[in-house]
Design a protein around this motif. Sequence first.
Motif, short mmCIF file in Angstrom:
data_model
loop_
_atom_site.label_atom_id
_atom_site.label_comp_id
_atom_site.label_asym_id
_atom_site.label_seq_id
_atom_site.Cartn_x
_atom_site.Cartn_y
_atom_site.Cartn_z
N UNK A 64 44.85 34.18 28.52
CA UNK A 64 44.27 35.45 28.05
C UNK A 64 42.87 35.64 28.59
N UNK A 65 42.08 34.57 28.67
CA UNK A 65 40.73 34.69 29.21
C UNK A 65 40.77 35.04 30.70
N UNK A 66 41.72 34.51 31.44
CA UNK A 66 41.84 34.85 32.85
C UNK A 66 42.29 36.29 33.04
N UNK A 67 43.15 36.78 32.15
CA UNK A 67 43.55 38.20 32.22
C UNK A 67 42.36 39.10 31.91
N UNK A 68 41.54 38.68 30.95
CA UNK A 68 40.32 39.44 30.64
C UNK A 68 39.37 39.45 31.83
N UNK A 69 39.30 38.36 32.56
CA UNK A 69 38.46 38.31 33.77
C UNK A 69 38.87 39.40 34.76
N UNK A 70 40.16 39.55 34.96
CA UNK A 70 40.62 40.57 35.91
C UNK A 70 40.35 41.98 35.39
N UNK A 71 40.42 42.18 34.09
CA UNK A 71 40.23 43.52 33.53
C UNK A 71 38.76 43.94 33.56
N UNK A 72 37.85 42.99 33.35
CA UNK A 72 36.41 43.32 33.28
C UNK A 72 35.73 43.26 34.64
N UNK A 73 36.44 42.89 35.69
CA UNK A 73 35.87 42.86 37.04
C UNK A 73 36.84 43.57 38.00
N UNK A 74 37.02 44.86 37.82
CA UNK A 74 38.05 45.55 38.61
C UNK A 74 37.70 45.73 40.08
N UNK A 75 36.44 45.63 40.44
CA UNK A 75 36.02 45.88 41.83
C UNK A 75 35.83 44.60 42.63
N UNK A 76 36.33 43.49 42.16
CA UNK A 76 36.18 42.23 42.88
C UNK A 76 36.91 42.27 44.22
N UNK A 77 36.24 41.74 45.24
CA UNK A 77 36.87 41.56 46.55
C UNK A 77 37.07 40.09 46.88
N UNK A 78 36.23 39.20 46.30
CA UNK A 78 36.35 37.77 46.54
C UNK A 78 36.39 37.05 45.19
N UNK A 79 37.44 36.30 44.96
CA UNK A 79 37.60 35.54 43.72
C UNK A 79 37.91 34.09 44.07
N UNK A 80 37.13 33.18 43.49
CA UNK A 80 37.28 31.74 43.74
C UNK A 80 37.31 31.02 42.40
N UNK A 81 38.43 30.37 42.09
CA UNK A 81 38.59 29.65 40.83
C UNK A 81 38.98 28.22 41.14
N UNK A 82 38.14 27.26 40.72
CA UNK A 82 38.46 25.84 40.85
C UNK A 82 39.01 25.32 39.53
N UNK A 83 40.00 24.42 39.64
CA UNK A 83 40.63 23.80 38.47
C UNK A 83 41.19 24.85 37.52
N UNK A 84 41.98 25.74 38.07
CA UNK A 84 42.58 26.81 37.26
C UNK A 84 44.02 26.41 36.88
N UNK A 85 44.15 25.29 36.21
CA UNK A 85 45.47 24.79 35.87
C UNK A 85 46.20 25.63 34.84
N UNK A 86 45.51 26.50 34.11
CA UNK A 86 46.15 27.34 33.10
C UNK A 86 46.55 28.71 33.63
N UNK A 87 46.36 28.92 34.90
CA UNK A 87 46.74 30.20 35.50
C UNK A 87 48.26 30.25 35.63
#
Length: 635
Positions: free
Chosen positions: A295-318
């Motif tokens: 849910x926190x990762x989904x919120x990340x996408x909703x609150x940053x709609x204009x992202x062009x570069x996304x880098x997530x380390x250790x995202x085992x819950x994705x």
Amino acid sequence: MSRRGNNVRGPTSALTEFLRESGINPDTIARRVATQNQPENQSQSVAGPSNSGGNVDGAPEQDQQDEGVPQATNGRRSRGIAARATGYVSDELDDPEEESPSKKRKSTKGRATAAAKAKAKKKAKETGDYEGSSEDEYKAVSKNLWSIGGNGGPKPPIGSFENCARCEKQFTVTKYTMAANPPPGYLCHQCVKASGNDPFKKPAAPRKRKPVADKREVISYEERRFPSLAAMCIELITRYIDDVEALGDIGSVNMDEIAKALSKNRGLTPENAHLFYDVLNKKLRFYDATNLTPDALTTLASLNPNLTHLHLDYCGRLTSPVLLAFATSMPQLTSLTLLGPFLVRAEAWIEFFKATPNLRAFRITQSPRLNSECVRTLAESCTKLEELSLREIGLMDNSFADPLCCLPPLRVLDLASPGIGIDEEGWLMLMERHGSTLETLDASKHEFTDRVLQEGVRRYARLLTELKLEQCFELTDEGVAAFFNNWTSPISNYEDDDDDMDVDPVPVEISPASLEGFTPNPPLHVLSLARNQELSSAALTAAIKHSAQSLTWLNVNGLRSVSSEALAELKRATELRYLDAGWCRELDDFVMKDVAIACTKLSEIKVWGCSRVRGIGWGVKRAIRVHGIEPNGSV
């Protein structure tokens, strides 16, 4: 013929030789015994019980002597008396019947220990380092006052009555009763306390000697007693996360530093992650997203709609739904880097690639469900892709070669550490497709052979600046050396008159017109040949010769058979900033001194397993981080 007249001596033991060199002989021992016996004889003649006639038990003097000393013959006793009178007892030097050796050792050891303690105490007092006894010297009770009677005899039985030697009052004797000092008599408890002693206080226990510390103090970790400033700031920010907007614009650089500090103790949570969210964000990187739920990762996408570069380390819950939310909520996404998306299924990858046709950079590590169909969909949908990194993909094998060849020409191709790997033919196809535009190539742990180097990299690569070939066990020392030596020259075709005849090949003449269009590959900036045990001095020398002028990062870890002469060539790479020469057995301080002096920009060195490197005498005043020397330190 007497044997004492010559200088010929037979073999002697180490103890005999030591005694001879120290000047210890029977004469010196006899004199020492005589001097020790003189004070004892004098004291016995003055205050001995035999002279005073004070025999307590009423037994004859001869009987008491017989109990402590074994009987000896009359001749031996007479000789002992005569020798005692002259001070020389040569016949009784080794006689164990005169006095027990254990008693001699104990008495000598006791005197030596007492003298050493007194000397050490005196020296400590002079230097000011003497700390004194752990007990109060005015309160501690001597052991003699507990056990010895006030008249020099045994202590009276407990429960009996005695008169105090000071106040002359009668009192009952207990185990805490103390003798008067000076004797005779005993003291009651009130008089003992009045004299400054505590009768109920136990005697001071002897202090244990501290073990000698090791001369080489190896620091493996540093224990922090107080929190660092960064930790205090992080705690303050997370505590008042709702009010942190009052600080105003923190800036992207400071935001990135805060994200790094949070990753050190995994302090990023769904609650404080909102600090990094903004509608205007173009780039976002979390160095440790372990605690972010789906849910926190989904919120990340909703609150940053204009992202062009996304880098997530250790995202085992994705999960798969979260990945699809990235595609719908961030339509401008062009670069995606994920470390550890274990839960994403192949169907979700296919849908994501179809929903993001503008993707230019795709990097994932450790995705066990990614298969060749996903890569085929990536090639069909993402026609603008320039950078591809598929590291530690368990299903990668030869079936990935054809879909990868369908991709547009790539600048970065990283396929390191696969589950199975791509064979020689597959790599030739990939180099033919992407070699002319490749700038970075990582084929570690693949079946990358000398033929691929010659017919693939050398033939097609023209812009390559970063090459990593770790644990490619099919590579040979001669093949790699020939590749680097001939990389700057065009490939010439050879024709053999007869394949069955052992004759030298005849080179075909190359016209000057064909040479005009040839563009050699520039020197490499990054090179890794680590853990290729077949490579040796020839390969390293050729690589340094080819790329010494621009090489900034070099890893030759595990090249055990490289000679010190070849390692000395490293000093030619004057632009070098990072060097990993671990387990190069011939590396020593002389080579490292030349390299450290010549490479003025060198800031980090790893020499694990190099037993000849001590970090001594390098002659470098600037700070260099050196890993692998015990104890670790900066030169």
